[in-house]
Write an enzyme that holds these catalytic residues in place. Structure first.
Site, mmCIF file in Angstrom:
data_model
loop_
_atom_site.group_PDB
_atom_site.id
_atom_site.type_symbol
_atom_site.label_atom_id
_atom_site.label_comp_id
_atom_site.label_asym_id
_atom_site.label_seq_id
_atom_site.Cartn_x
_atom_site.Cartn_y
_atom_site.Cartn_z
ATOM 1 C CG ASP A 1 -2.532 4.167 3.089
ATOM 2 O OD1 ASP A 1 -2.117 3.101 2.678
ATOM 3 O OD2 ASP A 1 -3.237 4.368 4.066
ATOM 4 C CG ASP B 1 1.964 -3.709 4.973
ATOM 5 O OD1 ASP B 1 2.791 -2.840 5.450
ATOM 6 O OD2 ASP B 1 0.775 -3.777 5.383
ATOM 7 C CG ASP C 1 3.140 0.362 7.458
ATOM 8 O OD1 ASP C 1 2.731 -0.163 6.638
ATOM 9 O OD2 ASP C 1 2.668 0.643 8.633
ATOM 10 C CG HIS D 1 -0.081 0.154 2.603
ATOM 11 N ND1 HIS D 1 0.002 1.163 3.149
ATOM 12 C CD2 HIS D 1 0.177 -0.910 3.577
ATOM 13 C CE1 HIS D 1 0.598 0.960 4.202
ATOM 14 N NE2 HIS D 1 0.609 -0.352 4.377
ATOM 15 C CD GLU E 1 -2.467 -1.474 5.454
ATOM 16 O OE1 GLU E 1 -2.610 -2.610 6.230
ATOM 17 O OE2 GLU E 1 -2.093 -0.480 6.122
ATOM 18 C CD GLU E 2 -0.739 2.324 7.728
ATOM 19 O OE1 GLU E 2 -1.105 2.022 8.777
ATOM 20 O OE2 GLU E 2 0.511 1.934 7.460
ATOM 21 C CG HIS F 1 1.832 3.442 12.215
ATOM 22 N ND1 HIS F 1 0.540 3.165 12.624
ATOM 23 C CD2 HIS F 1 2.105 3.082 10.998
ATOM 24 C CE1 HIS F 1 0.125 2.296 11.656
ATOM 25 N NE2 HIS F 1 1.251 2.247 10.594
#
Length: 409
Positions: free
Chosen positions: A80, A198, A141, A78, A175-176, A379
């Site tokens: 995003d 991922d 990520d 992903h 996805e997040e 994150h």
């Protein structure tokens, strides 16, 4: 491999943060910026059947170079990044030949990435680390996964002596925020199975994840002058506090590991007349997962009985544990495991303490284990990825393609 690092750096410096409160797909317009670049790049390296749909889902094909039919497999990542921390103006830093000591990410703000706190750093002495500048997340990520997949496809294109079947790749938005697979066209993708790239540290291989739900508690109150409030005021903040006090204090992210589930309160706001609590529910075990939802309903009923009908609860399931869909095709896990072992990478098979596009895709008919992308501390401002880990991920992707084509399963 020489393009892997500049490719990754270009991706992370493009802001693609998603927005859980948006109703569009992708949830933010800026995700299109990287999506369009990726489409151009896939054409440039020689991928075929490159497409991007109205929701920014990207797909492409590396054709079969064998004279026989073999299973069509896929790789998914992903583009995003998490809304939990800023992804704007990412300024990656490169530390070559890491010496095992503290890394000063931002001297002005005294932000330090230390092995005393993040012990995983000790495993990467002598390697090249890519970090943030301490003011944003990095975006490994899952831009590391995208860079690795594209680099692996480019390697296979440039080395036709490596035999493989038809390979499909896909890159998704959102996805997040739990929507990465919502508009994924599994039939169009056409693979028998796939792998999300991922995961975190080298060797991770995951085929089970949390069952997940989100909950919102809304409490209404009555505002009365505090000097004359007896038996009249209903303080929504106080009821919200009472609700939280009924949650098990040890069953939170900071006190759980492995297959232990939790409640995670991530947003709370309130005034006397209205308070809101947002939380997520996670558990690998389906029975325990349902029990957690039942507990929230029991707390709501108890408080409504005590204070009156002031508490409203909504619970929305997000995704389920993909284990039940992957285990019947366990050879797809074994292929990834063998690929890692053949490269002297020790597989780390463990449950995902989170979610992945692969969970939803598995229940949509595309069994989809997860393999490592190499990053750590996702994150947040302490996120980093070793370049050597990314290189190993590229090699694993290539080896999976090769093993799938050469082994009869």
């Amino acid at each position: 491999m020489e393009k892997l690092l500049p490719r990754f750096l270009e991706y992370v410096t493009t802001d693609t943060q998603s927005d859980p409160y948006s109703k569009t797909t992708p949830s933010t317009e800026k995700q299109w910026d990287l999506a369009k670049k990726l489409v151009m790049e896939l054409h440039q390296i020689g991928m075929q059947e490159v497409s991007i749909d109205e929701n920014a889902y990207i797909m492409a094909t590396l054709p079969n170079n064998l004279d026989k039919k073999v299973p069509i497999i896929g790789f998914v990542s992903h583009f995003d990044t998490s809304p939990d921390f800023s992804g704007r103006n990412v300024k990656p830093q490169i530390f070559e030949n890491y010496d095992g000591k503290d890394i000063v990410l931002n001297r002005l703000k005294n932000i330090v990435l230390s092995p005393d706190y993040f012990e995983d750093l000790k495993a990467y002495v002598g390697q090249t680390l890519i970090t943030t500048d301490g003011t944003t997340l990095l975006g490994a990520d899952d831009k590391a996964g995208i860079a690795e997949i594209i680099t692996a496809m480019e390697y296979l294109i440039n080395h036709p002596e490596i035999k493989h079947g038809k390979i499909r790749i896909a890159f998704t938005p959102d996805e997040e925020i739990g929507r990465g697979a919502h508009k994924f066209d599994v039939e169009k993708f056409g693979a028998e199975w796939a792998y999300t790239v991922d995961g975190s540290q080298v060797g991770e291989l995951e085929y089970e994840n949390f069952n997940a739900a989100k909950a919102k508690i809304t409490i209404t109150g009555k505002s009365v002058h505090p000097g004359y409030a007896k038996n009249k005021m209903v303080n929504a903040i106080g009821i919200a506090n009472a609700f939280l006090s009924h949650l098990p204090p040890s069953e939170v992210p900071e006190h759980t590991t492995g297959r232990e589930g939790f409640f995670h309160v991530h947003n709370i706001k309130g005034e006397i007349e209205k308070a809101e609590i947002e939380l997520i529910i996670r558990d690998h075990d389906a029975v325990h997962f349902e029990a957690r939802k039942d507990l929230l309903n029991d707390i709501k009923d108890k408080l409504n009985k005590k204070y009156g009908e002031y508490v409203n609860l909504t619970i929305e399931d997000q995704y389920k544990n993909m284990r039940e869909k992957v285990e019947p095709m366990f050879h797809i896990v074994e292929i990834a495991e063998e690929a890692m072992k053949s490269l002297q990478i020790e597989p780390i098979i463990k449950p995902i303490r989170g979610g992945t596009d692969g969970s939803q895709l598995s229940f949509m008919g595309l069994p989809c284990p997860n393999i490592f992308a190499g990053g750590h501390n996702f994150h947040g401002k302490y996120e980093y990825v070793p370049l050597e880990s990314m290189e190993k991920a590229v090699k694993v992707i290539v080896k999976i393609c090769e093993l799938t084509a050469t082994q009869i399963r």
